[in-house]
Scaffold this motif. Structure first.
Motif, PDB file in Angstrom:
ATOM      1  N   THR A  88      60.246 -34.311  -1.127  1.00 38.12           N
ATOM      2  CA  THR A  88      59.142 -34.594  -2.043  1.00 38.12           C
ATOM      3  C   THR A  88      58.397 -35.801  -1.490  1.00 38.12           C
ATOM      4  O   THR A  88      59.038 -36.728  -1.038  1.00 38.12           O
ATOM      5  N   PRO A  89      57.092 -35.852  -1.439  1.00 35.29           N
ATOM      6  CA  PRO A  89      56.121 -34.928  -2.005  1.00 35.29           C
ATOM      7  C   PRO A  89      55.591 -33.912  -0.994  1.00 35.29           C
ATOM      8  O   PRO A  89      54.540 -33.331  -1.219  1.00 35.29           O
ATOM      9  N   ASN A  90      56.318 -33.698   0.115  1.00 35.63           N
ATOM     10  CA  ASN A  90      55.813 -32.807   1.153  1.00 35.63           C
ATOM     11  C   ASN A  90      55.497 -31.402   0.650  1.00 35.63           C
ATOM     12  O   ASN A  90      54.530 -30.784   1.084  1.00 35.63           O
ATOM     13  N   CYS A  91      56.305 -30.908  -0.277  1.00 38.33           N
ATOM     14  CA  CYS A  91      56.053 -29.557  -0.784  1.00 38.33           C
ATOM     15  C   CYS A  91      54.691 -29.497  -1.483  1.00 38.33           C
ATOM     16  O   CYS A  91      53.982 -28.499  -1.401  1.00 38.33           O
ATOM     17  N   TYR A  92      54.294 -30.597  -2.131  1.00 39.33           N
ATOM     18  CA  TYR A  92      52.996 -30.629  -2.805  1.00 39.33           C
ATOM     19  C   TYR A  92      51.861 -30.864  -1.810  1.00 39.33           C
ATOM     20  O   TYR A  92      50.759 -30.344  -1.982  1.00 39.33           O
ATOM     21  N   ILE A  93      52.134 -31.646  -0.799  1.00 37.66           N
ATOM     22  CA  ILE A  93      51.127 -31.891   0.238  1.00 37.66           C
ATOM     23  C   ILE A  93      50.826 -30.577   0.965  1.00 37.66           C
ATOM     24  O   ILE A  93      49.676 -30.277   1.264  1.00 37.66           O
ATOM     25  N   LYS A  94      51.863 -29.785   1.203  1.00 36.57           N
ATOM     26  CA  LYS A  94      51.680 -28.463   1.821  1.00 36.57           C
ATOM     27  C   LYS A  94      50.734 -27.623   0.967  1.00 36.57           C
ATOM     28  O   LYS A  94      49.802 -26.998   1.480  1.00 36.57           O
ATOM     29  N   ASP A  95      50.953 -27.614  -0.342  1.00 37.15           N
ATOM     30  CA  ASP A  95      50.106 -26.831  -1.245  1.00 37.15           C
ATOM     31  C   ASP A  95      48.667 -27.335  -1.225  1.00 37.15           C
ATOM     32  O   ASP A  95      47.726 -26.543  -1.216  1.00 37.15           O
TER      33      ASP A  95
END
Length: 113
Positions: A88-95
């Motif tokens: 986290t927060p990579n999963c949101y940055i990917k999105d």
């Protein structure tokens, strides 16, 4: 469904001039605000960053057509993205990166790495 309604307002010439001047000032203000906000957004830099190596893999990912459920997960795992995504927060940055690509705007800045 819309209806036409006719309204008649009786105002003097002086009152009409005051109303028109007020509306003209409102329009000028709104035009200036739009120009200011447009300029502000053109000069703003994305605050989120993503490594170029990850961005390159995501660019390849969106080119694939996955015809079965689960193939996306396999592709992500095979390309070593699962470790990066799980933080986290990579999963949101990917999105956000993928959404920006779809919208044609840079929501996430690509940096070396």
């Amino acid at each position: 469904m819309s209806e036409e309604i006719e309204v008649t307002i009786n105002v003097t010439g002086e009152e009409a001039v005051k109303i028109l001047n007020a509306k003209e000032q409102e329009i000028t203000y709104l035009k200036n605000e739009i120009a200011r906000l447009s300029q502000q957004t053109q000069h703003s830099e994305p605050q989120l960053t993503i490594p170029k190596s990850i961005a390159d893999l995501l660019d390849k990912f969106i080119e694939f057509y996955f015809d079965d459920v689960g193939h996306e997960d396999w592709w992500i795992q095979e390309n070593g993205l699962i470790e990066w995504f799980s933080k986290t927060p990579n999963c949101y940055i990917k999105d956000a990166y993928l959404a920006g690509k779809a919208l044609g705007v840079d929501l996430v800045k690509v940096v070396e790495g």
